[in-house]
Design an enzyme around this catalytic site. Structure first.
Site, PDB file in Angstrom:
ATOM      1  N   ALA A  27     -11.956 -59.997  51.873  1.00 11.95           N
ATOM      2  CA  ALA A  27     -12.046 -59.850  50.414  1.00 11.95           C
ATOM      3  C   ALA A  27     -13.003 -60.870  49.822  1.00 11.95           C
ATOM      4  CB  ALA A  27     -10.653 -60.064  49.825  1.00 11.95           C
ATOM      5  N   GLY A  66      -9.192 -59.378  55.415  1.00 10.25           N
ATOM      6  CA  GLY A  66      -9.013 -57.955  55.123  1.00 10.25           C
ATOM      7  C   GLY A  66      -9.881 -57.073  56.017  1.00 10.25           C
ATOM      8  N   GLU A  69      -7.939 -56.638  59.062  1.00  7.68           N
ATOM      9  CA  GLU A  69      -6.771 -55.796  58.734  1.00  7.68           C
ATOM     10  C   GLU A  69      -7.180 -54.320  58.683  1.00  7.68           C
ATOM     11  OE1 GLU A  69      -5.689 -58.301  55.276  1.00  7.68           O
ATOM     12  OE2 GLU A  69      -3.698 -58.337  56.172  1.00  7.68           O
ATOM     13  N   GLU A  89      -6.762 -66.292  56.361  1.00  8.40           N
ATOM     14  CA  GLU A  89      -6.163 -66.403  55.030  1.00  8.40           C
ATOM     15  C   GLU A  89      -5.390 -67.700  54.822  1.00  8.40           C
ATOM     16  OE1 GLU A  89      -6.293 -63.684  56.833  1.00  8.40           O
ATOM     17  OE2 GLU A  89      -6.475 -61.889  55.596  1.00  8.40           O
TER      18      GLU A  89
HETATM   19  C1  LIG Z   1     -18.188 -64.866  56.536  1.00 10.43           C
HETATM   20  C2  LIG Z   1     -18.556 -66.231  57.093  1.00 10.43           C
HETATM   21  C3  LIG Z   1     -18.122 -66.346  58.569  1.00 10.43           C
HETATM   22  C4  LIG Z   1     -20.078 -66.396  57.005  1.00 10.43           C
HETATM   23  O1  LIG Z   1     -20.426 -67.687  57.419  1.00 10.43           O
HETATM   24  P1  LIG Z   1     -21.917 -68.247  57.194  1.00 10.43           P
HETATM   25  O2  LIG Z   1     -22.890 -67.245  57.695  1.00 10.43           O
HETATM   26  O3  LIG Z   1     -21.948 -69.627  57.775  1.00 10.43           O
HETATM   27  O4  LIG Z   1     -22.142 -68.303  55.627  1.00 10.43           O
HETATM   28  P2  LIG Z   1     -21.393 -69.166  54.512  1.00 10.43           P
HETATM   29  O5  LIG Z   1     -22.300 -70.257  54.060  1.00 10.43           O
HETATM   30  O6  LIG Z   1     -20.031 -69.554  54.938  1.00 10.43           O
HETATM   31  O7  LIG Z   1     -21.258 -68.074  53.367  1.00 10.43           O
HETATM   32  C5  LIG Z   1     -22.415 -67.494  52.756  1.00 10.43           C
HETATM   33  C6  LIG Z   1     -22.135 -67.253  51.305  1.00 10.43           C
HETATM   34  O8  LIG Z   1     -21.130 -66.249  51.190  1.00 10.43           O
HETATM   35  C7  LIG Z   1     -20.008 -66.748  50.433  1.00 10.43           C
HETATM   36  N1  LIG Z   1     -18.799 -66.162  51.012  1.00 10.43           N
HETATM   37  C8  LIG Z   1     -18.471 -66.077  52.297  1.00 10.43           C
HETATM   38  N2  LIG Z   1     -17.302 -65.460  52.453  1.00 10.43           N
HETATM   39  C9  LIG Z   1     -16.875 -65.142  51.204  1.00 10.43           C
HETATM   40  C10 LIG Z   1     -15.730 -64.482  50.695  1.00 10.43           C
HETATM   41  N3  LIG Z   1     -14.782 -64.007  51.517  1.00 10.43           N
HETATM   42  N4  LIG Z   1     -15.632 -64.327  49.379  1.00 10.43           N
HETATM   43  C11 LIG Z   1     -16.587 -64.791  48.529  1.00 10.43           C
HETATM   44  N5  LIG Z   1     -17.701 -65.426  48.953  1.00 10.43           N
HETATM   45  C12 LIG Z   1     -17.831 -65.594  50.258  1.00 10.43           C
HETATM   46  C13 LIG Z   1     -20.062 -68.263  50.622  1.00 10.43           C
HETATM   47  O9  LIG Z   1     -19.392 -68.907  49.565  1.00 10.43           O
HETATM   48  C14 LIG Z   1     -21.564 -68.497  50.621  1.00 10.43           C
HETATM   49  O10 LIG Z   1     -22.032 -68.460  49.290  1.00 10.43           O
HETATM   50  P3  LIG Z   1     -22.360 -69.802  48.488  1.00 10.43           P
HETATM   51  O11 LIG Z   1     -21.019 -70.466  48.260  1.00 10.43           O
HETATM   52  O12 LIG Z   1     -22.996 -69.326  47.249  1.00 10.43           O
HETATM   53  O13 LIG Z   1     -23.231 -70.617  49.418  1.00 10.43           O
HETATM   54  C15 LIG Z   1     -17.884 -67.367  56.307  1.00 10.43           C
HETATM   55  O14 LIG Z   1     -18.428 -67.417  55.025  1.00 10.43           O
HETATM   56  C16 LIG Z   1     -16.411 -67.234  56.189  1.00 10.43           C
HETATM   57  O15 LIG Z   1     -15.678 -67.617  57.079  1.00 10.43           O
HETATM   58  N6  LIG Z   1     -15.966 -66.708  55.045  1.00 10.43           N
HETATM   59  C17 LIG Z   1     -14.572 -66.624  54.690  1.00 10.43           C
HETATM   60  C18 LIG Z   1     -13.921 -65.478  55.349  1.00 10.43           C
HETATM   61  C19 LIG Z   1     -12.529 -65.358  54.853  1.00 10.43           C
HETATM   62  O16 LIG Z   1     -11.826 -66.306  54.571  1.00 10.43           O
HETATM   63  N7  LIG Z   1     -12.093 -64.120  54.748  1.00 10.43           N
HETATM   64  C20 LIG Z   1     -10.784 -63.810  54.262  1.00 10.43           C
HETATM   65  C21 LIG Z   1     -10.831 -63.563  52.796  1.00 10.43           C
HETATM   66  S1  LIG Z   1      -9.232 -63.241  52.148  1.00 10.43           S
HETATM   67  C22 LIG Z   1      -8.933 -61.663  52.619  1.00 10.43           C
HETATM   68  O17 LIG Z   1      -9.733 -60.990  53.192  1.00 10.43           O
HETATM   69  C23 LIG Z   1      -7.565 -61.186  52.279  1.00 10.43           C
HETATM   70  C24 LIG Z   1      -7.483 -59.824  51.788  1.00 10.43           C
HETATM   71  O18 LIG Z   1      -8.313 -58.973  51.904  1.00 10.43           O
HETATM   72  C25 LIG Z   1      -6.206 -59.601  51.157  1.00 10.43           C
HETATM   73  C26 LIG Z   1      -6.121 -58.287  50.525  1.00 10.43           C
HETATM   74  C27 LIG Z   1      -4.710 -58.019  50.228  1.00 10.43           C
HETATM   75  C28 LIG Z   1      -4.467 -58.369  48.907  1.00 10.43           C
HETATM   76  C29 LIG Z   1      -3.069 -58.066  48.612  1.00 10.43           C
HETATM   77  C30 LIG Z   1      -2.857 -58.716  47.342  1.00 10.43           C
HETATM   78  C31 LIG Z   1      -1.450 -58.775  47.013  1.00 10.43           C
HETATM   79  C32 LIG Z   1      -1.386 -59.635  45.824  1.00 10.43           C
HETATM   80  C33 LIG Z   1      -0.009 -59.830  45.434  1.00 10.43           C
HETATM   81  C34 LIG Z   1      -0.005 -60.294  44.035  1.00 10.43           C
HETATM   82  C35 LIG Z   1       1.275 -59.862  43.494  1.00 10.43           C
HETATM   83  C36 LIG Z   1       1.387 -60.333  42.133  1.00 10.43           C
HETATM   84  C37 LIG Z   1       2.725 -59.860  41.627  1.00 10.43           C
HETATM   85  O19 LIG Z   1       3.371 -59.005  42.251  1.00 10.43           O
HETATM   86  O20 LIG Z   1       3.092 -60.398  40.595  1.00 10.43           O
END
Ligand SMILES: CC(C)(COP(=O)(O)OP(=O)(O)OC[C@H]1O[C@@H](n2cnc3c(N)ncnc32)[C@H](O)[C@@H]1OP(=O)(O)O)[C@@H](O)C(=O)NCCC(=O)NCCSC(=O)CC(=O)CCCCCCCCCCCCC(=O)O
Ligand SMILES: NC(=O)C1=CN([C@@H]2O[C@H](COP(=O)(O)OP(=O)(O)OC[C@H]3O[C@@H](n4cnc5c(N)ncnc54)[C@H](O)[C@@H]3O)[C@@H](O)[C@H]2O)C=CC1
Length: 343
Positions: A27, A66, A69, A89
């Site tokens: 996400a 995600g 997932e 996460e």
């Molecule tokens: C992807 C990487 C491995 C890439 O690495 P690299 O090439 O070294 O580049 P970076 O410098 O790290 O990144 C480049 C650039 O991209 C930006 N960036 C990277 N990833 C993200 C991201 N995920 N989101 C936003 N931006 C991102 C980064 O900041 C850089 O930009 P800059 O800052 O401008 O320089 C590496 O980046 C990496 O490891 N990224 C993180 C990966 C990660 O953590 N992924 C998991 C994300 S969380 C997720 O996926 C969870 C879900 O999808 C959940 C969905 C379910 C939701 C259900 C919700 C339920 C809510 C309940 C609420 C209930 C409320 C109620 O009931 O009341």
């Protein structure tokens, strides 16, 4: 697009791939601070998993959060040998809340799922294959390989490939396993909510039917989602990357500058901060001159620093480097020369 592929009778099997050589990094973390919009991931994954035709994930680059997932909702996973997979996460103060905490243990077993989910570590394609997280690894064009594979299974029912229908692999002593892991995550990150919630979610996968497990995952995620800890960890994610771009007014940047080895340092002021800094430097092998003008503070600091060094050394099974630190109470040239090595 997906709905079209799944409903078109001419389409016999489907491949999901990413863009620009990356399957999906998960996400957009920025979206977590505003109301969630767009198709919610959970029903999308459920739609993929319940499809009547085989769906294959072609994993290149990364499948994280995600993204993984979604791949777990597919019936088959084919990864490029350079791909990395993970559920990170926990580092964002969350848990894998789109079914990841329920599907992963059913696929690779409880101990391996606990490891991946509570540490958030990424695994290589080779390790993913060993764990049973992916079905195949290829050095060739992943999408081409996945298409070939999808055609080869096009006439097979995906019924037996739906992870949500798998029973969680049995473990001889679940209570002891969860107790041990809970103790370890609490020690590793004292006071952190997410690792504890991750363990609870995996426990739900191991003990409840899938729908109830999903409900437990949702409850735990709802608590974490709006927590201050999650906000702070997500802020940290971007701050870490902003620091990477930071430069001096002269244009100098940490990543373009040659590191210089530091052998000696002076710490001025031995209060709360100075003591810890002096200990950290000594433990890193740096000789320290520790300077404090208040005599009482100096006496207390000597005692505190020595005992911190002794405790640290005992933990690591080495001798305390007490000779690496010298104390001074004046700013004279003599104490500064101890640092520069001059007269
Ligand atoms: C992807 C990487 C491995 C890439 O690495 P690299 O090439 O070294 O580049 P970076 O410098 O790290 O990144 C480049 C650039 O991209 C930006 N960036 C990277 N990833 C993200 C991201 N995920 N989101 C936003 N931006 C991102 C980064 O900041 C850089 O930009 P800059 O800052 O401008 O320089 C590496 O980046 C990496 O490891 N990224 C993180 C990966 C990660 O953590 N992924 C998991 C994300 S969380 C997720 O996926 C969870 C879900 O999808 C959940 C969905 C379910 C939701 C259900 C919700 C339920 C809510 C309940 C609420 C209930 C409320 C109620 O009931 O009341
Ligand atoms: N304590 C904390 O959590 C944090 C502190 N800081 C900053 O770090 C600095 C130090 O903080 P603390 O260690 O908490 O303060 P402290 O008050 O515990 O210690 C400061 C020490 O410096 C000594 N000192 C003052 N002037 C001196 C001088 N000219 N020469 C030698 N010794 C001198 C004082 O006698 C005192 O022992 C402060 O600027 C503080 O704002 C920053 C982040 C966190």
């Amino acid at each position: 697009m997906m709905d079209k592929a799944l409903s078109d009778r001419k389409v016999k099997s489907v491949v999901i791939c990413g863009h620009n050589g990356k399957f999906c990094g998960g996400a957009d973390i920025r979206e977590f601070s505003s109301p969630l919009t767009g198709p919610l991931l959970i029903p999308v994954i459920q739609g993929v998993e319940s499809a009547a035709k085989p769906v294959v994930a072609a994993i290149e680059g990364v499948a994280l959060g995600g993204g993984l997932e979604l791949a777990l909702g597919c019936h088959y996973r084919i990864a490029n040998s350079k791909a990395r997979l993970g559920l990170p996460e926990v580092h964002l103060g969350l848990l894998p809340g789109a079914g990841g905490s329920q599907r992963l243990p059913r696929l690779i077993g409880v101990p391996a799922a606990l490891d991946l989910i509570t540490t958030g570590r990424h695994v290589t394609a080779a390790e993913a294959l060993q764990l049973g997280l992916v079905d195949r690894v290829t050095d060739r064009n992943t999408v081409d390989e996945a298409v070939k594979f999808a055609l080869s299974v096009a006439d097979q029912s995906p019924q037996s490939r739906r992870i949500s229908t798998f029973p969680c692999p049995r473990h001889p002593d679940l209570d002891a396993l969860f107790e041990d892991v809970m103790q370890r995550v609490r020690q590793r990150a004292r006071g952190a909510l997410a690792p504890v919630a991750c363990v609870r979610a995996v426990r739900a996968a191991a003990t409840l039917p899938f729908p109830q497990g999903m409900e437990r995952e949702r409850e735990l995620m709802a608590t974490l989602f709006t927590s201050g800890q999650a906000r702070a960890q997500q802020y940290h994610f971007f701050a870490q990357r902003a620091v990477g771009r930071w430069s001096m007014p002269s244009g100098a940047r940490w990543d373009k500058t040659k590191p210089v080895a530091v052998h000696k340092a002076m710490v001025i002021g031995l209060g709360t901060m100075g003591r810890g800094i002096a200990v950290a430097l000594v433990q890193a092998g740096v000789s320290v001159v520790a300077m404090e003008t208040n005599e009482k503070q100096l006496t207390d600091a000597k005692q505190a620093i020595s005992s911190m060094l002794e405790r640290g050394a005992k933990r690591r099974g080495v001798a305390p480097a007490l000779d690496k630190i010298r104390y001074s109470s004046d700013h004279s040239r003599r104490s500064r020369s101890a640092l520069t090595g001059g007269p």
